[in-house]
Design a protein around this motif. Structure first.
Motif, PDB file in Angstrom:
ATOM      1  N   ASP A  92     -38.225   2.881 -27.821  1.00 40.93           N
ATOM      2  CA  ASP A  92     -37.763   4.192 -27.412  1.00 40.93           C
ATOM      3  C   ASP A  92     -38.570   4.708 -26.220  1.00 40.93           C
ATOM      4  O   ASP A  92     -38.029   5.359 -25.328  1.00 40.93           O
ATOM      5  N   GLY A  93     -39.845   4.375 -26.197  1.00 46.68           N
ATOM      6  CA  GLY A  93     -40.639   4.786 -25.039  1.00 46.68           C
ATOM      7  C   GLY A  93     -40.170   4.018 -23.816  1.00 46.68           C
ATOM      8  O   GLY A  93     -39.940   4.578 -22.737  1.00 46.68           O
ATOM      9  N   HIS A 118     -35.026  -0.252 -30.268  1.00 40.76           N
ATOM     10  CA  HIS A 118     -35.784  -0.130 -31.511  1.00 40.76           C
ATOM     11  C   HIS A 118     -36.434   1.250 -31.485  1.00 40.76           C
ATOM     12  O   HIS A 118     -37.502   1.428 -30.921  1.00 40.76           O
ATOM     13  N   ASN A 120     -38.387   3.887 -32.952  1.00 35.89           N
ATOM     14  CA  ASN A 120     -39.297   4.248 -34.054  1.00 35.89           C
ATOM     15  C   ASN A 120     -39.917   5.624 -33.842  1.00 35.89           C
ATOM     16  O   ASN A 120     -40.855   6.022 -34.521  1.00 35.89           O
ATOM     17  N   ILE A 122     -41.923   6.729 -31.766  1.00 33.43           N
ATOM     18  CA  ILE A 122     -43.371   6.701 -31.526  1.00 33.43           C
ATOM     19  C   ILE A 122     -43.670   5.586 -30.531  1.00 33.43           C
ATOM     20  O   ILE A 122     -42.845   4.706 -30.338  1.00 33.43           O
ATOM     21  N   TYR A 123     -44.806   5.667 -29.885  1.00 33.91           N
ATOM     22  CA  TYR A 123     -45.302   4.549 -29.104  1.00 33.91           C
ATOM     23  C   TYR A 123     -46.139   3.684 -30.033  1.00 33.91           C
ATOM     24  O   TYR A 123     -47.239   4.077 -30.421  1.00 33.91           O
ATOM     25  N   GLY A 124     -45.600   2.548 -30.415  1.00 35.72           N
ATOM     26  CA  GLY A 124     -46.297   1.694 -31.367  1.00 35.72           C
ATOM     27  C   GLY A 124     -47.441   0.928 -30.722  1.00 35.72           C
ATOM     28  O   GLY A 124     -48.606   1.096 -31.095  1.00 35.72           O
TER      29      GLY A 124
HETATM   30 MG    MG Z   1     -41.375   3.111 -30.032  1.00 34.09          MG
END
Ligand code: MG
Ligand code: TPP
Ligand code: TPP
Ligand code: SF4
Ligand code: SF4
Ligand code: MG
Lengths: 285, 589, 285, 589
Positions: A92-93, A118, A120, A122-124
């Motif tokens: 997403d980022g 994908h 989520n 958030i920045y995984g």
């Molecule tokens: Mg992400």
């Protein structure tokens, strides 16, 4: 017939145990098998992020490029060899943050390929900063006082930008996801699938359960996918009930359809050793 | 009386068709077997600002503008005020007779040719915009050139616009021609005569780059418009269906280079082009191509920075940027054509290097070279043979396993690994921007890292070995003078005025050698060091503020040049300026 | 009272005679006068393009930056001195092409400032290439065979991205435009105004007349600006009848509202010579 | 028996809290008055990959890691296999007693301390994740250190998480401590004793940069996360409300630098930070700041390229990129802190230079410096005085006309023009990325262009004059040796291991001088040339492939260093490696 094992690689994905990416990878492989596409005719393009590592863990051609720039790469791969099945995968980022410019412009181009995000929220890979899909108020490493802006709505944006296939699925429901990916690949034109992906390490709000309690299937609910206004209206639903499935699908000529240059032969198969520029030189005399 | 040796200039407001008129003049001269070199100046706005275009014509090959204008077409008064200082004795001004020119405004030795543009236009019943054609015709009469050729050029240029437009343009030009013939004595000192030799192409460096790219099999061009690279996009787009090229005006330069990388990865020869600001946005992709070992050709056409700077002028201020862009060490070949021929051939070489060495290649041009026209003999399309580099051996592929990735990044002695592209059975791999092992899998292993860095670097060594060191030449491309007073070192578009300056210097008895740097990287350190060690004196001639080439020379050889001849006002060098600067160094050190 | 002449500069704009930018400049000045904002408290931020030159031709503080990047600059100007009235002006290429990433993310940020896009559906300054708002099929220097993708819809995108004030106006109707700009500035939060701007040199389709024949005023037509779905629906109108006016307006907290850091004093006025980091150093001991 | 001189290491899977445990150990040592230096290694993934953190402790100031581990906490078997080679004689391994270790797997001289982690955890009733606390406690017992200090550190670190968490962590550690005390003899050879001296800060270079920025009055930080600069964003964000800073995680790095420019233009001290890939995206804005003459501080924290490279490792591969990024010539000050103190002070200096010279300033760091901890004396917050540069004189402003723009870009002797910011009456101007005249209006005039280029360049000359040339030092910062065998030149984080290596070399009777380059630009050419001219031998020590600093030295001085000591596998130098390389140069040339 292509088998699941044809797509396996020796290394195991190094995502966190329980990460939602595992389900997405399985569905992706499942879709390729279901569609019976030879691995060497698949190009899997990604940017950077946990999700961006997908090309390393599926035995197709892949390009794991730079953060946010997978769509232009994928676009050119398809235009260079329109015989390939091209996927873009990423976070997403990657897609809605730094890659937003390409996101919008790719949506209006209608190249016949599939984009899977994908999401989520958030920045995984960078260990937990806010993402454009993080909800307002969420506290992360980069927003310890809470996110101030409203999240982006990728579904609404894709519809507004002119995408011809806009869907959402959930990594926790591999069956639904695989079905959605298959439909996306079959769609002639750009297909976009936003996938809810639980991140067990940095997002403890939007968990498997959180999604499971909320998602419902648009197709089961009899949604009319051909009506843009209705699709937009559905895209605004959030909270207790969140729609997944195909929001919008419409047929219109692909970008490739309008390129006589590649009508007969993909670019990559065109011979280049007998190009004759003498007429061109005459033009300048 | 001077025959076949003059400079013709036209000036007026932006949007008045200055460029088109100049082009007709240049082509007309070229078709008469004469050599032309033209240069245009325009501000970064669309209409109303001052534009001008200057064509130099001779019956020998010429390489740059020179000082001194012989005939000035002033479509407005401003043009006279701006350019009168450039006129030589005996020069003429063609202008609108409704403008009042005070005697004190203009030198006695200048001849005035007032023309009632509006009357003429009304009489022959064409649009006001045709004024420049009238003026063009008038200038042809003045220099006594063959009007028939001009008529043909007009016909060819407006072919696509239909007979009516051709007719109007021709009549306007003819009316101007007649007006001069009928109203003035035929005593203008500067004349042109056709030579009877065949005409040459009249084209720009960008045109040559495009022809080179097309001839090299470039099938994919992605770019975002940016002066002075935009005309490459226009050219390629105009030819997309004729030569089966996919041309994409992208959403930005980031997309442009990433698309080119996608195409290169897929096995298609791909190119992108931009100027400094756009190249900034490409630097990340530039490094990506280096890491993925994907062939891409990048045309970096320089204009004066920093930032937006002087967007429609010229500079050579990005040499060090091009050489060092993007993080980390990786092979960065940078080629610098010095003229239009080299723009053609080196673009093709760039494609070969890109594919053979599987790496991005920068072709460094600048606005002077990109946009000025020169009459040029037709290129030899067979001179540079296409070399697509090392694709994987089918036998190797067949032998490879079904469960592993292909060793796309195999450690090899010359650094070049066998290449596969999507669609090839058993050639499957993932190109990764992370450091990776021979199979392309991400690795943080010490050993892999070291070997992979060395492998990539070896490609540059291999390339360096393949290249010839540049040759020292004397004036007019003769053998170098054994006892030259000075050696000039330069790269890029300064080549033209340097060649002209060398002729001037030679006439003064100053012997000059010239070393042109075509490969900024791999840099010909050996040759340059030798020259710097043996030359009596040395100078660089550069269109930038700091002397970037001189810095590079020092980094590579440890040696200073004696003089940095620099110009950074956006304008190209006049040969006379180089002449003066070099003479000064030779005589006073 | 601020007067029109307070905003004048000595140089005349060097746009082509007849360019639609002239009208926009007049309306902009008119709005500042109408709102009675002191010129020194206005910041006019632009990127690159014909339209991007506006800051040079109005006597306010200005920053004429790089192509496509005006919005981030403007955002920081406002956050650094929230006492200023901040405008961003620029072209369709600048804002919807290369600047699209910032466009979407700025729309969701709700900074209290105004963004005006001179939408001439062409790249003016670079002499006539396609723009993201060029209609499908349009032939330009960069698309001699016709544009293949569908144009972006800035109104729909802004609404989808979460903008709180979304309007369109027409540079040929200075009164309407000035009124719209005034409303935009008065709106608390991010205001976005897409302005139809005839380019007399490179766009001979979308001329003054073309627009005049088509535009109609949403407010005159009684449009409900508070309903997002209706706003989106209106954004889809194109062709014979094209709506101008305010599509959507909603009040919600601005970004600045959620920054206690600047509640009392703008950043620029905060003293920096007596900052005490001793407690911070203690934290690390 | 070795007291107060050991290296402690913990290893396990990513996500097991390795970093947090290491931090507690480091702080505990520091609070006992000891010096610590820690270094961590982790792959670019979140959980499961191998992480480790190594803390070196001594009772003198230490500057880097050294080879040889004395105590290894192995949270899994892999840690033992990966790191057993690093253990010195008499070292101990603390590990889970459920792991089977074959005698042949491990050297005879290594002592084994198996601990039943799971039993202990079950007994005291805490979560499994507390295993590392048990191990930590065990290690404290082994080295016979004061458990009370550890308890305090745990308390302080978990303050915000509440008493329950503090209690659990403490009990876990205590249980590990007791287990060792109860089950093993107290004969471990390596011990730590508190010194009674006050504790120091334990912090990273990034922490120091943030403290410096905050102390310098930075009020605006905009960035996009990127290792190893992300922790600056986290730090600044965590402090935003305490120090009234606006911190923005932007949509990308392009936005980040343009925001910083917007803030700088408005009069607010602003900073951004990134690594190579993000800096690529900032290069266009970097040039913009140069052209607008807007102060901005850019932290460029290097990691190994090209492209994504080794994202969680370290390199100094962007020196030439930083020096040459963006098109055209403009002032590009680049500061390179060599250690944590310098990170603090130079960041403040960077803000002063940025505002005084109205230009972007790069602070060049790298992952080693950015992320490794060192015990450090508290900084002197008053040492660097804030200098906001030359704002416009109110009298000048009052006198200026209402119809013109303020002469924001006035030609001045030192190149610095008076500054105004939005809100100032009569200070109105437009900052333009196009070339402009003194009032900021776009100009393509030759004269304006030349003067403006020179004006901007003069700022760099002025700055160069203001700076002191660097000083040559001997081992342990003593005066330089008059008759040194060799002089090492370096920039950035290699300073630490070099200092350590110098001690080793001195012990061998090799006299070494050290010249640290802090300003990469303006480069101290004079001093470096002098050193290269007079030193018996010279070497650079660099964490990159090509020897970029050596190249820069050659460009600036024309001289080669005798030896390029290079390391580019992502890992920092061990002092021992430098020792060996330098000794080799000195003895064999
Ligand atoms: Mg992400
Ligand atoms: C230009 C650039 N900026 C920043 C980064 C650092 N970075 C790597 S992945 C990432 C974001 C990851 O988030 P997302 O895209 O959502 O992927 P996820 O890890 O969540 O799957 C960032 C900021 C980078 N690699 N390149
Ligand atoms: C990074 C970068 N790429 C390209 C350019 C060249 N450029 C200048 S203005 C412009 C587009 C102009 O179109 P638009 O934004 O619509 O503004 P208009 O001139 O139509 O007002 C372009 C591509 C640039 N200045 N910077
Ligand atoms: S950090 Fe989150 S997204 Fe990344 S691998 Fe772990 S669980 Fe998955
Ligand atoms: S090119 Fe078009 S937009 Fe630009 S000034 Fe001329 S008319 Fe206006
Ligand atoms: Mg436009």
């Amino acid at each position: 017939m292509v088998k699941m094992t044809d797509l396996n690689v020796i290394d195991r994905p190094n995502w966190c145990p329980g990460c939602g990416n595992f389900g997405i990878l399985i569905a992706l492989k499942g879709a390729i098998v279901e569609l019976n596409i030879e691995p060497e005719n698949v190009a899997m393009i990604s940017g950077i992020g946990c999700s961006g590592k997908v090309p390393h863990w599926i035995r197709t051609y892949g390009l794991h490029g730079i953060h946010g720039r997978a769509l232009p790469v994928a676009t050119a791969v398809k235009l260079s060899n329109n015989g390939l099945t091209v996927f873009t995968v990423g976070g997403d980022g990657d897609g809605y943050g730094i890659g937003m410019c390409h996101f919008i412009h790719t949506m209006r181009r209608n190249i016949d390929m599939t984009y899977i995000v994908h999401n989520n929220m958030i920045y995984g890979l960078t260990t937990g900063q806010t993402s454009p899909t993080s909800e307002k108020g969420v506290r992360t490493k980069s927003t310890p006082s809470g996110v101030i802006e409203v999240p982006v709505n990728p579904i609404a944006l894709a519809i507004s930008a002119g995408a011809t296939f806009v869907a959402r699925s959930f990594g926790g429901d591999v069956k639904h996801l695989q079905k959605t990916i298959v439909a996306a690949v079959k769609h002639r034109g750009l297909s976009f699938v936003d996938v809810f992906q639980p991140c067990v390490s940095f997002n403890n709000v939007n968990t498997y359960d959180w999604y499971k309690q909320r998602v419902y299937d648009l197709q089961a609910a009899g949604h009319d996918t051909t009506d843009k206004i209705k699709a937009f209206t559905k895209s605004q639903e959030w909270g207790e009930h969140i729609p997944i499935g195909i929001f919008y699908e419409v047929l219109s000529p692909t970008y490739e359809d309008e390129l006589p240059q590649i009508k007969d032969t993909p670019l990559v198969k065109q011979l280049i050793d007998n190009i004759d520029i003498s007429g061109l030189m005459d033009d300048f005399t | 009386m001077a025959i076949n040796r003059l400079t013709w200039k036209i000036g007026g407001k932006a949007g008045e068709g200055i460029m088109a008129t100049g082009m007709i003049f240049s082509q007309s001269c070229s078709r008469g077997g004469l050599h032309v070199y033209d240069i245009s100046e325009y501000p970064s706005l669309i209409k109303g600002g001052h534009n001008n275009l200057q064509v130099r014509v001779e019956d020998r090959e010429i390489f740059s503008q020179v000082k001194g204008v012989n005939i000035l077409i002033a479509l407005n008064k401003e043009t006279i005020l701006l350019h009168k200082g450039e006129l030589v004795n005996g020069a003429g001004i063609i202008y609108d007779s409704s403008e009042v020119i005070e005697p004190k405004e203009i030198n006695d030795n200048i001849r005035l040719y007032p023309i009632p543009f509006n009357n003429i236009i009304k009489e022959i019943g064409v649009q006001g915009i045709m004024k420049n054609n009238v003026a063009l015709g008038a200038s042809i009469a003045l220099i006594d050139y063959d009007f028939g050729i001009v008529g043909e050029v007009i016909k060819d240029n407006f072919k696509r616009k239909g007979d009516k437009i051709i007719d109007e343009n021709t009549r306007a030009a003819k009316a101007g021609y007649d007006y001069i013939k009928n109203n003035f004595k035929n005593d203008f000192e500067y004349k042109l005569e056709k030579t009877g030799k065949p005409g040459r192409m009249v084209l720009t460096g960008n045109d040559a780059i495009c022809m080179g790219a097309i001839n090299a099999g470039c099938k994919f061009y992605a770019a975002y418009p940016m002066t002075p690279a935009s005309s490459i996009l226009h050219f390629m787009a105009a030819q997309e269906r004729r030569f089966n090229i996919v041309v994409k005006h992208t959403e930005d330069e980031i997309s442009a280079i990433n698309m080119a990388i996608g195409a290169g990865f897929t096995g298609v020869r791909a190119m992108t082009g931009t100027s400094g600001g756009g190249f900034c946005l490409m630097t990340e992709g530039y490094g990506l191509a280096g890491m993925l070992e994907v062939p891409v050709v990048i045309i970096l056409s320089m204009r004066p920075g920093p930032s937006t700077g002087l967007p429609t002028w010229s500079e050579q201020g990005d040499l060090k940027f091009a050489l060092n862009a993007s993080q980390g060490d990786f092979p960065r070949p940078v080629l610098v054509p010095g003229d239009i021929e080299e723009s053609f051939y080196l673009t093709q070489v760039a494609f070969n290097i890109a594919e053979k060495y599987q790496t991005p290649v920068i072709v460094l041009s600048d606005k002077n070279l990109a946009e000025n026209h020169k009459s040029t003999d037709k290129f030899d399309p067979k001179k540079v043979t296409i070399d697509r580099g090392s694709y994987a051996d089918p036998a190797d592929l067949a032998a490879s396993l079904d469960t592993t990735f292909f060793k796309r990044y195999k450690y090899t002695e010359n650094g070049i690994s066998p290449r596969t592209i999507p669609g090839m059975k058993k050639g499957i791999y993932t190109a990764s921007s992370d450091e990776h092992d021979e199979e392309g899998s991400i690795s943080e292993d010490i050993d892999v890292r070291i070997k992979m860095m060395q492998k990539r670097a070896r490609k540059m060594d291999t390339l360096a070995k393949e290249l010839k060191q540049p040759e020292l030449v004397g004036s007019q491309d003769t053998d170098a003078n054994a006892d030259a007073d000075i050696t000039i070192i330069a790269a890029g578009s300064t080549k033209g005025p340097i060649k002209e300056a060398m002729i001037l210097l030679e006439k003064e008895g100053i012997k000059v050698n010239f070393l042109q740097i075509v490969y900024l990287n791999p840099f010909p350190s050996e040759k340059v060091a030798e020259v710097l060690g043996s030359a009596k004196k040395t100078a660089v001639v550069e269109n930038n503020f700091s002397g970037q080439l001189a810095d590079i020379i020092k980094e590579k050889t440890g040696k200073d040049v004696d003089k940095r001849v620099l110009k950074y006002d956006g304008r190209p060098f006049y040969p006379e300026e180089i002449f003066t600067a070099i003479k000064e160094v030779v005589t006073h050190g």
